[in-house]
Scaffold this active site. Structure first.
Site, short mmCIF file in Angstrom:
data_model
loop_
_atom_site.label_atom_id
_atom_site.label_comp_id
_atom_site.label_asym_id
_atom_site.label_seq_id
_atom_site.Cartn_x
_atom_site.Cartn_y
_atom_site.Cartn_z
CB SER A 150 -0.89 -0.02 1.25
OG SER A 150 -1.63 1.18 1.34
CE LYS A 176 -4.74 0.15 0.41
NZ LYS A 176 -5.39 -0.64 1.48
CE LYS A 178 -3.98 3.98 2.03
NZ LYS A 178 -5.20 3.43 2.65
CG ASP A 203 -7.78 2.43 0.60
OD1 ASP A 203 -8.94 2.91 0.70
OD2 ASP A 203 -7.18 1.90 1.56
CD GLU A 228 -8.83 -0.81 0.83
OE1 GLU A 228 -7.88 -1.07 0.05
OE2 GLU A 228 -8.73 -0.89 2.06
CG ASP A 253 -10.48 -0.63 5.18
OD1 ASP A 253 -10.77 -0.97 6.33
OD2 ASP A 253 -9.37 -0.13 4.92
CE LYS A 277 -7.19 -1.96 6.95
NZ LYS A 277 -7.41 -0.50 6.90
N GLY A 305 -3.95 -3.91 6.26
CA GLY A 305 -2.89 -3.59 7.21
C GLY A 305 -3.13 -2.23 7.82
O1 OSB Z 1 -7.12 2.02 4.49
O2 OSB Z 1 -6.02 0.22 4.39
C1 OSB Z 1 -6.15 1.37 4.82
C2 OSB Z 1 -3.02 2.34 6.80
C3 OSB Z 1 -3.58 3.01 7.86
C4 OSB Z 1 -4.95 3.16 7.91
C5 OSB Z 1 -5.76 2.65 6.89
C6 OSB Z 1 -5.19 1.97 5.82
C7 OSB Z 1 -3.80 1.85 5.77
C8 OSB Z 1 -3.10 1.24 4.65
C9 OSB Z 1 -1.69 0.74 4.91
O3 OSB Z 1 -3.53 1.19 3.51
C10 OSB Z 1 -1.57 -0.74 4.90
C11 OSB Z 1 -0.22 -1.14 5.46
O4 OSB Z 1 0.77 -0.97 4.75
O5 OSB Z 1 -0.17 -1.58 6.63
MG MG Z 2 -8.33 0.87 3.25
#
Ligand code: OSB
Ligand code: MG
Length: 384
Positions: A150, A176, A178, A203, A228, A253, A277, A305
């Site tokens: 991510s 992924k 953001k 995401d 996402e 999510d 999660k 994560g």
């Molecule tokens: O939306 O998945 C998410 C990190 C912090 C809060 C929300 C998210 C995330 C990530 C990071 O996308 C995932 C990771 O590398 O742990």
């Molecule tokens: Mg997410």
């Protein structure tokens, strides 16, 4: 539940009762800031929960942050709910298997992150007492899991493409990125121009509304694996409307907090994929419920994560060995986040983009206590 059956028949597992709960607040600097549509994180600040019974201790890493910008819980609300409500419930419970914990917390509404930290510590403790790796008591399998990354919002589109170049070269199986309003289609176009075929997804962390449906129709042209949580963190109705309008699968999510939430979202057609999660769904019990509901509906899940330290990261490795986790998740190498992780060895990813599932009891790697001590800012302990 073969493990429970086995344990009872073997007579090794008299019911457990938690005798002590220790909570410490840990602050670990991130190697680089992680930016999403809801904010930027420079330090991973989390509560580490330790539960002890019959001379065995297990550990659970809470996924709450200092702020309520991803979801409503914070480290302070977690501490309050653990101390005043969940710890007393746990101290009053005799359990033969950690599956009993989440139902025992049912009177407390919400607060899934607080529940999960305690519940997951109890699963780790149970696995350690059985001498079994966590995946085995969860009903998963050993071997390897496929790893994705991510990538946060970057200072420029060029910088993002460079980050993608690095991660693809490292072997990650899925990328992924953001997005947020004003930083979306252009990012996807730039990554796709360089990598026409890489498994790619976006995401939004709830940054859009149905008024942005045209943007997601445009995204349909870029062969994304999924989009996402594009819409509100507490919505499944508008997500269902959006999913009817676009070809790209919607993945939820933030909106999913239980197996029941998953059932309702699928019934409404709000998504075609779910990000699991454990910390967001009350722990492993909630994860199994979401997993089983999705699997029965042939809906794929993957493991999300929360920038976890090695303790929570290893819990994620074990969880995603369950058969419904058919897509690479967000569990990547410790070294992407921390100079020095709290576990030894750290979590590493092979050049084939895979993580070995530990075989040692519980989460399966040693916790490096001097590092934990150094990163601890305060602690509390409660006894039965
Ligand atoms: O939306 O998945 C998410 C990190 C912090 C809060 C929300 C998210 C995330 C990530 C990071 O996308 C995932 C990771 O590398 O742990
Ligand atoms: Mg997410």
């Amino acid at each position: 539940m073969p493990d429970l059956h086995h344990a009872l028949v073997a007579g090794r597992s008299a019911p457990l009762r938690i005798e002590r709960i220790q909570v410490r607040h840990v602050s670990l600097p991130l190697r680089r800031p992680f930016e999403t549509s809801f904010g930027t994180t420079t330090h991973k600040e989390f509560l580490l929960v330790a539960v002890s019974a019959a001379g065995v201790t297990g550990y659970g890493e809470c996924v709450a942050d200092a702020d309520p910008y991803y979801l409503p819980e914070t480290n302070r609300t977690v501490l309050h709910v653990l101390r005043d409500f969940l710890a007393p419930l746990a101290f009053g419970l005799d359990f033969a298997h950690p599956r009993a914990l989440l139902p025992a917390f049912a009177r407390v509404r919400g607060h899934e992150m607080a529940k999960a930290a305690l519940e997951m510590a109890a699963w780790d403790m149970y696995a350690r007492r059985e001498g079994a790796p966590l995946y085995r008591v969860l009903g998963g399998r050993g071997g390897r899991v496929a790893s994705g990354v991510s990538i946060g919002l970057q200072p420029s589109t060029a910088a993002l493409v460079e980050r993608v170049v690095e991660e693809v070269a490292a072997g990650y199986r899925r990328v992924k990125i953001k997005i947020k309003p004003g930083h979306d289609l252009e990012l996807v176009e730039a990554v796709r121009a360089r990598f026409p075929d890489v498994p790619l997804m976006v995401d939004a962390n709830s940054a859009y509304t149905l008024a942005d449906a045209a943007l997601f129709l445009e995204m349909d042209r870029h062969a994304l694996m999924m989009v996402e949580q594009p819409l509100s963190w507490d919505d499944i109705v508008d997500h269902a409307t959006l999913q009817r309008q676009i070809r790209t699968p919607v993945c939820l999510d933030e909106s999913i907090h239980s197996g029941e939430d998953a059932r309702r979202a699928l019934a409404l057609g709000a998504c075609r994929v779910i990000n699991v999660k454990a910390g967001r769904v009350g722990g492993f019990g909630g994860s199994l419920a979401v997993h089983d509901t999705c699997r029965a509906a042939s809906v794929p899940v993957w493991c999300g994560g929360m920038l976890e330290s090695g303790i929570g990261r290893l819990a994620n490795v074990h969880l995603q060995t369950l058969p419904g986790f058919t897509l690479p998740g967000d569990t990547s190498a410790s070294a992407r986040y921390f100079e020095e992780d709290l576990v030894d060895p750290p979590v590493v990813v092979s050049s084939a983009g895979e993580i070995d599932v530990p075989e040692a009891p519980g989460i399966g790697h040693e916790i490096v206590w001097p590092r934990v001590e150094k990163a601890t800012t305060f602690r509390e302990e409660w006894k039965r």
